[in-house]
Write an enzyme that holds these catalytic residues in place. Structure first.
Site, short mmCIF file in Angstrom:
data_model
loop_
_atom_site.label_atom_id
_atom_site.label_comp_id
_atom_site.label_asym_id
_atom_site.label_seq_id
_atom_site.Cartn_x
_atom_site.Cartn_y
_atom_site.Cartn_z
N ASN A 9 49.51 -43.76 66.32
CA ASN A 9 48.53 -43.38 65.31
C ASN A 9 47.95 -42.03 65.71
O ASN A 9 47.16 -41.94 66.65
CB ASN A 9 47.43 -44.46 65.25
CG ASN A 9 46.30 -44.09 64.32
OD1 ASN A 9 46.39 -43.12 63.56
ND2 ASN A 9 45.23 -44.87 64.37
N TRP A 10 48.38 -41.00 65.00
CA TRP A 10 47.94 -39.64 65.37
C TRP A 10 46.49 -39.38 64.98
O TRP A 10 45.92 -38.38 65.40
CB TRP A 10 48.84 -38.59 64.69
CG TRP A 10 50.27 -38.61 65.09
CD1 TRP A 10 50.89 -39.50 65.95
CD2 TRP A 10 51.29 -37.70 64.67
NE1 TRP A 10 52.22 -39.18 66.08
CE2 TRP A 10 52.50 -38.08 65.30
CE3 TRP A 10 51.31 -36.60 63.80
CZ2 TRP A 10 53.69 -37.40 65.10
CZ3 TRP A 10 52.50 -35.92 63.60
CH2 TRP A 10 53.68 -36.31 64.25
N LYS A 11 45.92 -40.23 64.15
CA LYS A 11 44.55 -40.02 63.65
C LYS A 11 44.44 -38.62 63.03
O LYS A 11 45.42 -38.15 62.45
CB LYS A 11 43.53 -40.28 64.76
CG LYS A 11 43.74 -41.65 65.42
CD LYS A 11 42.64 -42.06 66.34
CE LYS A 11 42.98 -43.43 66.93
NZ LYS A 11 41.93 -43.96 67.79
N HIS A 98 41.80 -50.01 60.29
CA HIS A 98 41.50 -49.47 61.62
C HIS A 98 39.98 -49.50 61.83
O HIS A 98 39.22 -49.28 60.88
CB HIS A 98 42.03 -48.04 61.74
CG HIS A 98 42.02 -47.57 63.15
ND1 HIS A 98 40.87 -47.13 63.76
CD2 HIS A 98 42.99 -47.53 64.11
CE1 HIS A 98 41.15 -46.82 65.03
NE2 HIS A 98 42.43 -47.05 65.26
N GLU A 100 38.06 -47.41 62.99
CA GLU A 100 37.37 -46.16 62.58
C GLU A 100 37.14 -46.15 61.07
O GLU A 100 36.13 -45.63 60.60
CB GLU A 100 38.20 -44.95 63.05
CG GLU A 100 38.13 -44.79 64.57
CD GLU A 100 39.37 -44.23 65.23
OE1 GLU A 100 40.20 -43.62 64.55
OE2 GLU A 100 39.50 -44.42 66.46
N GLU A 170 42.84 -54.37 68.36
CA GLU A 170 42.30 -53.17 69.00
C GLU A 170 40.82 -53.38 69.31
O GLU A 170 39.97 -53.15 68.44
CB GLU A 170 42.45 -51.95 68.09
CG GLU A 170 43.89 -51.64 67.72
CD GLU A 170 44.08 -50.17 67.35
OE1 GLU A 170 44.94 -49.55 67.95
OE2 GLU A 170 43.32 -49.65 66.50
N GLY A 176 39.95 -45.10 72.79
CA GLY A 176 39.58 -43.73 73.15
C GLY A 176 38.58 -43.66 74.29
O GLY A 176 38.02 -42.60 74.55
N SER A 216 43.40 -47.46 74.47
CA SER A 216 43.70 -46.79 75.74
C SER A 216 44.98 -47.31 76.40
O SER A 216 45.05 -47.42 77.62
CB SER A 216 42.50 -46.91 76.70
OG SER A 216 41.37 -46.27 76.14
N GLY A 237 46.93 -44.50 70.29
CA GLY A 237 46.21 -43.34 69.76
C GLY A 237 46.50 -42.12 70.60
O GLY A 237 47.54 -41.47 70.47
N GLY A 238 45.58 -41.80 71.51
CA GLY A 238 45.66 -40.57 72.31
C GLY A 238 47.02 -40.31 72.93
O GLY A 238 47.55 -39.19 72.85
P1 13P Z 1 43.56 -44.83 71.90
O1 13P Z 1 44.96 -45.19 72.36
O2 13P Z 1 43.30 -43.37 71.88
O3 13P Z 1 42.53 -45.63 72.65
O4 13P Z 1 43.45 -45.30 70.37
C1 13P Z 1 43.89 -46.56 70.02
C2 13P Z 1 43.90 -46.63 68.54
O5 13P Z 1 42.86 -46.58 67.90
C3 13P Z 1 45.20 -46.70 67.86
O6 13P Z 1 45.05 -46.98 66.51
#
Ligand code: 13P
Length: 253
Positions: A9-11, A98, A100, A170, A176, A216, A237-238
């Site tokens: 997920n590149w966000k 998600h 967020e 998640e 993050g 993470s 994510g990251g």
């Molecule tokens: P991180 O891997 O950056 O913690 O993010 C996880 C995430 O929200 C994937 O959708």
């Protein structure tokens, strides 16, 4: 047999050129044998979907997802994107719910149920996210809280539709933050969710659903997390923004 999956997920990251570079690197670096064992998905921002689709079209190692869709089919919703647009742009998957989106855009379980419906109606596979805040974790009722997210957004679906959904657990406190759930914490939740689905549907359906861990997840902890019997991969994510880290995570099964 449920599928092993790693989804990136590149966000809200990467310009078009950066996104195309990352995509090409991932396609070139994912080993051929991964194809039989694991499904690899990337979720770039909406505006990159068509260009990324063009890069992916002559291969079947890496698949395309969007990060969100609207709950209505079409209409006067300035700035929004419908599930049918995503399908027509070449996405096969869509991340729904998600944390967020839930937190910053106030998406409710009820609205997410509509998004799941419209995604499925447009032949997109929902990657349905669930997870609890630190406050709920510390209060102790985290399994009930996350189970209720599934109940209110997914349990209206008939068996054949639910069987098409991918679930991503998640924990918000791990996203993050660099703080990963331990493999015991991930396994506990994944097993509990599978049991809950089995009680509402059937053992067979629950056994065949892929439940991913997100929060993470990185090359250094993916192997341990993916070794848990009920963890079927990760939503990253990251670490999905670096081809090397993302591919190392894929190789962790
Ligand atoms: P991180 O891997 O950056 O913690 O993010 C996880 C995430 O929200 C994937 O959708």
């Amino acid at each position: 047999m449920r599928k092993k999956i790693v989804a990136g997920n590149w966000k809200m990251n990467k310009t078009l050129d950066e996104g195309l570079k990352l995509t090409s690197e991932i396609v070139n670096m994912v080993p051929d044998e991964v194809n039989n064992d694991a499904l690899v998905i990337i979720a770039p921002p909406f505006v990159h979907l068509t260009a990324v689709r063009n890069l992916l079209k002559d291969q079947d190692r890496v698949h395309l997802a969007a990060q969100n869709c609207h709950s209505e089919e079409s209409g006067a919703y300035t700035g929004e994107i419908s599930a049918s647009m995503l399908a027509s742009a070449g996405a096969g998957y869509v991340i729904i719910g998600h944390s967020e989106r839930r937190e910053y855009f106030h998406e409710t379980n009820e609205e997410l149920a509509k998004k799941v419906n419209i995604a499925l109606a447009n032949k997109l596979t929902p990657v349905f996210c669930c997870g609890e805040s630190l406050e709920i974790r510390e209060e102790g009722n985290y399994v009930e809280y996350v189970s209720n997210q599934l109940k209110e957004s997914l349990f209206h679906l008939p068996d054949e539709d639910l069987s098409r959904v991918i679930i991503a657990y998640e924990p918000i406190w791990a996203i993050g933050t660099g703080k990963t759930a331990s493999s015991e914490q991930a396994q506990e939740m994944h097993a509990a969710l599978r049991k809950y689905i089995a009680s509402a549907y059937s053992d067979e359906l629950a056994d065949n659903l892929s439940v991913l861990y997100g929060g993470s997840c990185k090359p250094s902890n993916a192997r341990k997390l993916f070794a848990c019997p009920d963890v079927d991969g990760g939503l990253i994510g990251g670490a999905s923004l670096s081809s090397r880290d993302f591919v190392d995570i894929i190789k962790s099964f």
